[in-house]
Write a protein that holds these residues in place. Structure first.
Motif, PDB file in Angstrom:
ATOM      1  N   ALA A 150      89.981 120.840  56.751  1.00  0.00           N
ATOM      2  CA  ALA A 150      90.514 119.966  57.797  1.00  0.00           C
ATOM      3  C   ALA A 150      89.779 118.626  57.773  1.00  0.00           C
ATOM      4  N   LEU A 151      88.447 118.712  57.739  1.00  0.00           N
ATOM      5  CA  LEU A 151      87.643 117.490  57.755  1.00  0.00           C
ATOM      6  C   LEU A 151      87.927 116.627  56.519  1.00  0.00           C
ATOM      7  N   GLU A 152      87.993 117.265  55.359  1.00  0.00           N
ATOM      8  CA  GLU A 152      88.245 116.512  54.122  1.00  0.00           C
ATOM      9  C   GLU A 152      89.637 115.877  54.141  1.00  0.00           C
ATOM     10  N   ASN A 153      90.583 116.579  54.743  1.00  0.00           N
ATOM     11  CA  ASN A 153      91.924 116.025  54.859  1.00  0.00           C
ATOM     12  C   ASN A 153      91.915 114.711  55.627  1.00  0.00           C
ATOM     13  N   VAL A 154      91.183 114.707  56.716  1.00  0.00           N
ATOM     14  CA  VAL A 154      91.148 113.508  57.550  1.00  0.00           C
ATOM     15  C   VAL A 154      90.347 112.393  56.867  1.00  0.00           C
TER      16      VAL A 154
ATOM     17  N   LYS B 206      81.057 107.217  53.138  1.00  0.00           N
ATOM     18  CA  LYS B 206      81.285 108.622  53.454  1.00  0.00           C
ATOM     19  C   LYS B 206      80.789 109.038  54.835  1.00  0.00           C
ATOM     20  N   GLU B 207      79.556 108.664  55.142  1.00  0.00           N
ATOM     21  CA  GLU B 207      78.969 109.107  56.410  1.00  0.00           C
ATOM     22  C   GLU B 207      79.775 108.612  57.606  1.00  0.00           C
ATOM     23  N   GLN B 208      80.162 107.350  57.494  1.00  0.00           N
ATOM     24  CA  GLN B 208      80.941 106.733  58.563  1.00  0.00           C
ATOM     25  C   GLN B 208      82.309 107.418  58.689  1.00  0.00           C
ATOM     26  N   ALA B 209      82.932 107.672  57.548  1.00  0.00           N
ATOM     27  CA  ALA B 209      84.242 108.314  57.534  1.00  0.00           C
ATOM     28  C   ALA B 209      84.142 109.702  58.144  1.00  0.00           C
ATOM     29  N   ARG B 210      83.066 110.372  57.820  1.00  0.00           N
ATOM     30  CA  ARG B 210      82.840 111.713  58.310  1.00  0.00           C
ATOM     31  C   ARG B 210      82.732 111.710  59.833  1.00  0.00           C
ATOM     32  N   LYS B 211      81.979 110.746  60.327  1.00  0.00           N
ATOM     33  CA  LYS B 211      81.760 110.660  61.765  1.00  0.00           C
ATOM     34  C   LYS B 211      83.085 110.421  62.486  1.00  0.00           C
ATOM     35  N   ARG B 212      83.834 109.467  61.946  1.00  0.00           N
ATOM     36  CA  ARG B 212      85.106 109.121  62.590  1.00  0.00           C
ATOM     37  C   ARG B 212      86.081 110.304  62.514  1.00  0.00           C
ATOM     38  N   SER B 213      86.082 111.001  61.384  1.00  0.00           N
ATOM     39  CA  SER B 213      86.998 112.120  61.217  1.00  0.00           C
ATOM     40  C   SER B 213      86.673 113.248  62.183  1.00  0.00           C
ATOM     41  N   ILE B 214      85.373 113.486  62.359  1.00  0.00           N
ATOM     42  CA  ILE B 214      84.984 114.540  63.305  1.00  0.00           C
ATOM     43  C   ILE B 214      85.444 114.167  64.714  1.00  0.00           C
TER      44      ILE B 214
END
Lengths: 250, 236
Positions: A97-101, A113-121
């Motif tokens: 799910a997280l990777e999809n977003v 990546k880190e920023q994208a991860r934060k926003r996706s979560i």
């Protein structure tokens, strides 16, 4: 914000769209209704070029594509303006799910990546899936998958989100959770175009409703106008089947 | 019946030295074949002008002729071409300097490429169309969509066929004895004829091939398990 001019689309000799003109303002939620085979999904898919219109002009946020001879980069740029939520969810099956977003943010928008991860979560939490970050689509229910699909679309911060019958393949029980997420983001002022069969939902959430039949726009108006006092005979006929709850014609 | 059991063991030990040759031929052919096959499959799927029909002819010709024929054609044809080119451009290079095993690498890669292009094509086509649409919808280019979304899923689908092809190639590589490359099979022939113990030597060769095949099957199972995590479902 969005302007479609004389969009036409034919499959061989069969003309599916017969010249559609449509303008959508920024922040507006537009619902497209119509019987099966009327061309409403095709119209939506033309807006991000998953279908190639045969003729016409598409403008999203000042970026115009002439459908006669679009270049590859035109199509690519047009697609970046919008995001889509699919009837069959179409989550990337090999990604969580997280990777999809995150995928669009990292690969297309080159967000670190880190920023994208934060926003996706954040987004997954917003659609109520904060506990399913590492689940694969096959491990999620239809409603959950569709909510991931919505988060994936939101992540890109698109000019417009296109919803292609987002609840049509869901169990009736799961429709509610998806609609409530859409309702929530509609209130945030994101421009949305929704092809749907959920009449009461369209009535509630849309600022404008468009009724399409046989590749043409038959009627357009506010939900109140269209649902309560439709002018065209064809619209009346179509809406008859969707009389609101509690009203029975015997 | 008179079988020299200890000799089977002796042959087996001696054959071990030929395993790297067999594995190298198999691995190189499969890897190059996979690369060729992927390119050919994409050319055919996207109907690239001109190349599309070249690719189609390549696949039908190669699949329509035996692997041994390819090897012989390359073995006898390639030196002619190399020497002609060398003469033309004044290179010092001569075809006699080409190691024999190179002919096997080239010819089997060409063979594998044709078969694998069909394997890859079926894998790519088995990936749901909605996946690439979703990739486009988030703004990916065709290249990104194929490499990040379609290929990983296609690979999981075609893994069993790929394993099959690898096993076929392992066994097919025995043909290299015709161009004097000493693989497991050729070595077993040498052992057999120099000791007049044919049956024993070939049993040893069979045992090694079987062992290698089991190894490939095991490896496939491991990779398959890892790669298919996302298909398991129902465990959150």
């Amino acid at each position: 914000m969005i302007k479609l001019t004389q969009i036409k689309k034919s499959y061989g000799r069969h003309q599916v769209l017969k010249g559609i003109d449509l303008t959508v303002e920024k922040g507006e939620v537009v619902a497209i209704l119509g019987p099966s085979g009327s061309g409403k999904t095709t119209l939506l898919r033309c807006m991000n070029y998953l279908e190639r219109p045969s003729e016409g002009e598409i403008t999203i946020d000042g970026f115009t594509v002439n459908c006669k001879r679009p270049s590859k980069s035109d199509i690519h740029s047009l697609r970046k303006q919008s995001a889509m939520v699919f009837q069959q969810y179409n989550l990337f099956r090999h990604k969580t799910a997280l990777e999809n977003v995150m995928e669009g943010l990292v690969v297309v928008q080159k967000v670190p990546k880190e920023q994208a991860r934060k926003r996706s979560i954040e987004l997954l939490e917003k659609v109520g899936l904060g506990s399913k970050l590492d689940a694969y689509p096959s491990q999620l229910s239809g409603g959950q998958q569709q909510r991931v699909g919505i988060a994936r679309a939101l992540a890109l911060n698109p000019k417009v989100i296109l919803f292609d019958e987002p609840t049509s393949s869901l169990d009736p029980e799961l429709v509610g959770e998806v609609l409530s997420v859409i309702r929530k983001i509609a209130r945030e002022g994101i421009t949305m175009i929704i092809v749907t069969h959920e009449m009461s939902f369209a009535q509630e959430v849309a600022g404008h409703v468009i009724f399409i039949d046989d590749g043409m726009i038959v009627e357009r108006g506010t939900p109140n106008e269209l649902f309560n006092s439709p002018k065209e005979e064809r619209t009346k006929q179509f809406l008859k089947r969707y009389t609101p709850d509690g009203v029975y014609s015997i | 019946m008179n079988i020299d059991l200890p000799f089977i063991w002796e042959s087996l030990v001696e054959l071990l030295t030929a395993i790297p040759t067999t594995l190298a031929i198999t691995a190189v052919s499969m890897l190059c074949g996979l690369a060729i096959g992927t390119v050919v499959a994409l050319i055919r799927m996207y109907k690239v002008p001109v190349l599309h029909s070249v690719a189609a002819s390549y696949v039908t010709f190669i699949r329509g002729t035996p692997m041994l024929t390819h090897l012989l054609l390359i073995y006898f044809g390639l030196p002619l071409i190399v020497d002609a080119l060398s003469a033309q451009f004044g290179w010092p290079f001569r075809s006699v300097n080409i190691p024999m095993i190179t002919f096997a690498y080239i010819s089997f890669s060409i063979t594998a490429g044709a078969y694998l292009s069909e394997v890859v094509r079926s894998g790519l086509q088995a990936v749901d169309k909605g996946q690439i649409e979703a990739a486009y919808s988030i703004g990916m280019t065709t290249r990104q969509a194929i490499s990040r979304i379609v290929f990983p899923q296609a690979f999981a689908i075609l893994l069993p066929s790929l394993s099959n092809s690898t096993i076929s190639m392992l066994h097919g590589s025995t043909l290299v004895f015709t161009v004097s490359v000493v693989d497991i099979n050729a070595k077993s022939q040498i052992i057999a004829s120099s000791n007049w113990k044919f049956f024993e030597a070939y049993i040893a060769a069979a045992a090694i091939y079987w062992g290698l095949t089991i190894l490939i099957e095991r490896l496939t199972a491991i990779v398959e398990k890892r790669i298919n995590i996302y298909n398991r479902g129902g465990v959150t």
